[in-house]
Design a protein around this motif. Structure first.
Motif, PDB file in Angstrom:
ATOM      1  N   LEU A 157       7.186  10.551  -5.881  1.00 56.33           N
ATOM      2  CA  LEU A 157       8.646  10.540  -5.986  1.00 56.33           C
ATOM      3  C   LEU A 157       9.095  10.728  -7.429  1.00 56.33           C
ATOM      4  O   LEU A 157      10.065  11.446  -7.694  1.00 56.33           O
ATOM      5  CB  LEU A 157       9.214   9.237  -5.427  1.00 56.33           C
ATOM      6  N   LEU A 158       8.407  10.083  -8.353  1.00 58.53           N
ATOM      7  CA  LEU A 158       8.757  10.267  -9.757  1.00 58.53           C
ATOM      8  C   LEU A 158       8.467  11.686 -10.216  1.00 58.53           C
ATOM      9  O   LEU A 158       9.223  12.254 -11.011  1.00 58.53           O
ATOM     10  CB  LEU A 158       8.013   9.246 -10.620  1.00 58.53           C
ATOM     11  N   ASN A 159       7.387  12.280  -9.729  1.00 61.39           N
ATOM     12  CA  ASN A 159       7.114  13.685 -10.049  1.00 61.39           C
ATOM     13  C   ASN A 159       8.231  14.586  -9.540  1.00 61.39           C
ATOM     14  O   ASN A 159       8.654  15.514 -10.226  1.00 61.39           O
ATOM     15  CB  ASN A 159       5.783  14.129  -9.453  1.00 61.39           C
ATOM     16  N   ASP A 160       8.715  14.318  -8.334  1.00 61.99           N
ATOM     17  CA  ASP A 160       9.826  15.101  -7.795  1.00 61.99           C
ATOM     18  C   ASP A 160      11.083  14.919  -8.632  1.00 61.99           C
ATOM     19  O   ASP A 160      11.827  15.873  -8.869  1.00 61.99           O
ATOM     20  CB  ASP A 160      10.105  14.712  -6.343  1.00 61.99           C
ATOM     21  N   PHE A 161      11.318  13.691  -9.090  1.00 59.58           N
ATOM     22  CA  PHE A 161      12.496  13.430  -9.913  1.00 59.58           C
ATOM     23  C   PHE A 161      12.417  14.193 -11.227  1.00 59.58           C
ATOM     24  O   PHE A 161      13.397  14.802 -11.665  1.00 59.58           O
ATOM     25  CB  PHE A 161      12.636  11.927 -10.170  1.00 59.58           C
ATOM     26  N   LEU A 185       9.728   8.973 -18.243  1.00 57.52           N
ATOM     27  CA  LEU A 185       9.404   9.024 -16.819  1.00 57.52           C
ATOM     28  C   LEU A 185       8.114   9.803 -16.573  1.00 57.52           C
ATOM     29  O   LEU A 185       7.315   9.429 -15.710  1.00 57.52           O
ATOM     30  CB  LEU A 185      10.550   9.643 -16.024  1.00 57.52           C
ATOM     31  N   ALA A 186       7.900  10.855 -17.314  1.00 54.11           N
ATOM     32  CA  ALA A 186       6.653  11.616 -17.168  1.00 54.11           C
ATOM     33  C   ALA A 186       5.458  10.762 -17.574  1.00 54.11           C
ATOM     34  O   ALA A 186       4.430  10.747 -16.888  1.00 54.11           O
ATOM     35  CB  ALA A 186       6.712  12.888 -18.007  1.00 54.11           C
ATOM     36  N   ARG A 187       5.574  10.027 -18.661  1.00 55.20           N
ATOM     37  CA  ARG A 187       4.478   9.150 -19.104  1.00 55.20           C
ATOM     38  C   ARG A 187       4.231   8.031 -18.097  1.00 55.20           C
ATOM     39  O   ARG A 187       3.079   7.692 -17.799  1.00 55.20           O
ATOM     40  CB  ARG A 187       4.796   8.545 -20.476  1.00 55.20           C
ATOM     41  N   PHE A 188       5.299   7.449 -17.572  1.00 52.87           N
ATOM     42  CA  PHE A 188       5.175   6.373 -16.586  1.00 52.87           C
ATOM     43  C   PHE A 188       4.490   6.886 -15.325  1.00 52.87           C
ATOM     44  O   PHE A 188       3.602   6.238 -14.771  1.00 52.87           O
ATOM     45  CB  PHE A 188       6.552   5.795 -16.264  1.00 52.87           C
ATOM     46  N   THR A 189       4.889   8.067 -14.879  1.00 54.87           N
ATOM     47  CA  THR A 189       4.281   8.663 -13.695  1.00 54.87           C
ATOM     48  C   THR A 189       2.802   8.947 -13.923  1.00 54.87           C
ATOM     49  O   THR A 189       1.972   8.670 -13.052  1.00 54.87           O
ATOM     50  CB  THR A 189       5.006   9.965 -13.320  1.00 54.87           C
ATOM     51  N   GLN A 232       0.827  -1.206   0.000  1.00 54.13           N
ATOM     52  CA  GLN A 232       0.000   0.000   0.000  1.00 54.13           C
ATOM     53  C   GLN A 232       0.862   1.257   0.000  1.00 54.13           C
ATOM     54  O   GLN A 232       0.562   2.232  -0.697  1.00 54.13           O
ATOM     55  CB  GLN A 232      -0.927   0.005   1.213  1.00 54.13           C
ATOM     56  N   ALA A 233       1.926   1.228   0.785  1.00 52.24           N
ATOM     57  CA  ALA A 233       2.802   2.401   0.866  1.00 52.24           C
ATOM     58  C   ALA A 233       3.508   2.652  -0.456  1.00 52.24           C
ATOM     59  O   ALA A 233       3.628   3.802  -0.895  1.00 52.24           O
ATOM     60  CB  ALA A 233       3.821   2.199   1.984  1.00 52.24           C
ATOM     61  N   ILE A 234       3.964   1.596  -1.110  1.00 48.16           N
ATOM     62  CA  ILE A 234       4.675   1.760  -2.372  1.00 48.16           C
ATOM     63  C   ILE A 234       3.754   2.332  -3.438  1.00 48.16           C
ATOM     64  O   ILE A 234       4.148   3.214  -4.204  1.00 48.16           O
ATOM     65  CB  ILE A 234       5.302   0.418  -2.807  1.00 48.16           C
ATOM     66  N   ARG A 235       2.532   1.858  -3.498  1.00 48.99           N
ATOM     67  CA  ARG A 235       1.579   2.396  -4.481  1.00 48.99           C
ATOM     68  C   ARG A 235       1.337   3.878  -4.267  1.00 48.99           C
ATOM     69  O   ARG A 235       1.115   4.629  -5.213  1.00 48.99           O
ATOM     70  CB  ARG A 235       0.251   1.652  -4.397  1.00 48.99           C
TER      71      ARG A 235
END
Length: 102
Positions: A30-34, A83-87, A21-24
């Motif tokens: 985190l990816l948005n921050d990256f 990465l943007a598409r994946f996020t 649940q936490a990972i989801r």
């Protein structure tokens, strides 16, 4: 508490209940921050563009080679757009799960 009532140990509770649940919840932000960091890095690069252009000009004058610009641009595009598409897909999946649960 529900996992404990089912007889799961602390480790099993963390592994099978809490962490999934936490990972989801954590990966999309985190990816948005990256991605934001990548864009901010590009902005900081533009601030120091005078020095960078001068160094590139000296390099291209000495070696008549402009591949440095091309490689940097390609790496930026290869890294940022997927990465943007994946996020976006992760966020969309999470929203669909939340709507289905409601």
């Amino acid at each position: 508490m529900a996992a404990r009532s089912l007889g799961l140990s602390y480790g099993q509770t963390m592994r099978y209940v809490v962490l999934p649940q936490a990972i989801r919840r954590v990966i999309p932000p985190l990816l948005n921050d990256f991605i934001g960091l990548q864009k901010d890095t590009a902005i900081v690069y533009i601030i120091g563009i005078g020095e960078a252009v001068l160094a590139a000009q000296n390099y291209s004058t000495a070696y008549t080679n402009f591949t440095g610009y091309t490689v940097a641009a390609v790496f930026f595009v290869i890294l940022t757009i997927p990465l943007a598409r994946f996020t976006d897909s992760l966020i969309r999946q999470r929203e669909l799960r939340e709507r289905a649960a409601a």
